[in-house]
Design an enzyme around this catalytic site. Structure first.
Site, PDB file in Angstrom:
ATOM      1  CD  GLU A  40      -2.993  -0.835  -0.062  1.00 47.56           C
ATOM      2  OE1 GLU A  40      -3.020   0.273  -0.633  1.00 47.56           O
ATOM      3  OE2 GLU A  40      -3.689  -1.795  -0.421  1.00 47.56           O
ATOM      4  CE1 TYR A 123      -6.736   2.920  -0.214  1.00 46.07           C
ATOM      5  CE2 TYR A 123      -4.350   3.138  -0.056  1.00 46.07           C
ATOM      6  CZ  TYR A 123      -5.465   2.472  -0.531  1.00 46.07           C
ATOM      7  OH  TYR A 123      -5.322   1.347  -1.298  1.00 46.07           O
ATOM      8  CG  ASP A 141      -8.093   3.134  -4.338  1.00 47.18           C
ATOM      9  OD1 ASP A 141      -9.320   3.159  -4.610  1.00 47.18           O
ATOM     10  OD2 ASP A 141      -7.318   2.290  -4.818  1.00 47.18           O
TER      11      ASP A 141
END
Length: 359
Positions: A40, A123, A141
């Site tokens: 990520e 996020y 996202d």
């Protein structure tokens, strides 16, 4: 379609069409939090295709978060070179150390604690909590924003509509399999609900999509026009010592390319290109500088950069003061061993292309 129905249909679609990705656990297996977090961070503002080889190489070199924490920062920056946004790499290393030293090598399993770690924002915390720990968390996202804007026909442009899209996404996020659901919506945005020419007939939410029904799916999400990027200019100094090694130095820890190795350069400012005499005031060493033909051009997130390159080579008659220059002298054939960012790689290629490899 009701929220529960939307979630069920999305999970059913995911079970049939899920992408195989290097960091994704096989169906029915628990994801490794280290793999999820690492991917990520790497995927921020970078494509899946680009990240794949970098992820596998980092995982080969540092298989666990403890291994990454014990690594030398320069080694991490070097492995990161080419991905850009180097603050991510610095925070990656810092976060690994915090997890290894302060959390016994285990990532926290909830959004609130994850957000306390270096480099982890809303996020990433939601993604790790959902995918690695199957916690209910709303992951938003760019792909998910696009899917939600179309599903609910939100015409208010981004970024002003971000919180509205987050709230709408939250209404659908299920308690059951939230990690799979998060990955499903991201996969949908990447493969079906694409920015251009969305493949609406293949979408599990085809019947419930308000934008498709209105015929405006491809025009969403709307975005506020971005201001034109300014152009900054500066001078890089390619200095060779009598032995043919080039001078490199480390940039300040804070700021753009913080802590990275550079070909010494002056300030990057919005101004016309400086004369060689004016630019030489910021040269790392007094020498007979000459400007090489052409410019090095590079684009960062918020500005374009144009660098002129001044070159000089010191000889035996220049004394040994160069030995005390601020930086390190590196043989040209060993430049690849250092964490040199992309813009400085361009400077190296430009200099070598103009004057060749020193003898």
């Amino acid at each position: 379609m009701e929220p529960d129905e939307l979630a069920r249909s999305m999970l059913g679609w995911y079970d049939r069409h899920r992408r195989v990705l290097p960091w994704r656990a096989p169906a029915g297996r628990t994801a490794d939090p280290y793999h999820v977090w690492l991917s990520e961070i790497m995927l921020q503002q970078t494509t899946v295709v680009t990240v794949g080889p970098y992820f596998q190489e980092l995982l080969r070199r540092w298989p666990t978060v403890a291994d990454l924490a014990a690594a030398d920062l320069d080694a991490v920056l070097h492995a990161w070179a080419g991905l850009g946004y180097y603050a991510r790499a610095r925070n990656l290393h810092k976060c690994a150390r915090v997890v290894a030293d302060g959390h016994g090598g285990r990532f926290p399993d909830n959004e609130q604690e994850l957000r306390q770690l270096p480099g982890i924002g809303a996020y990433t915390a939601a993604a790790v909590a959902a995918i690695a720990f199957d916690r209910r968390a709303t992951v938003l996202d760019g792909n998910v924003e696009r899917v939600m804007a179309r599903l609910f026909a939100v015409e208010e442009p981004l970024p002003a509509s971000k919180e509205k899209l987050r709230a709408l996404a939250d209404t659908i996020t299920p308690d059951r399999r939230p990690g799979d659901y998060a990955q499903a919506v991201m996969d949908l945005g990447a493969t079906v609900c694409t920015p251009r020419k969305p493949k609406c007939p293949r979408c599990p939410w085809h019947d419930g999509c308000a934008a498709r029904a209105a015929g405006i799916a491809e025009s969403l999400p709307r975005k506020t026009p971005k201001a034109e990027k300014p152009t900054r200019r500066g001078t890089a100094f390619w200095l060779l010592n009598p032995e043919g090694a080039v001078l490199l130095r480390r940039r300040p820890e804070s700021g753009l390319l913080g802590g990275m190795i550079e070909v010494p350069s002056g300030d990057w400012l919005e101004r016309p290109a400086q004369s060689l005499a004016a630019a030489s005031v910021q040269a790392p060493f007094a020498a007979s500088w000459r400007l090489l033909p052409g410019l090095v051009r590079h684009t960062f997130t918020h500005f374009h950069l144009e660098l002129q390159v001044a070159a000089a080579r010191l000889g035996a008659g220049d004394g040994d003061g160069w030995m005390r220059a601020d930086g390190i002298w590196v043989p040209v054939d060993r430049l690849s061993e250092h964490a040199v960012p992309t813009v400085m790689r361009k400077v190296v290629r430009h200099a070598l292309g103009s004057i060749g490899v020193p003898e």
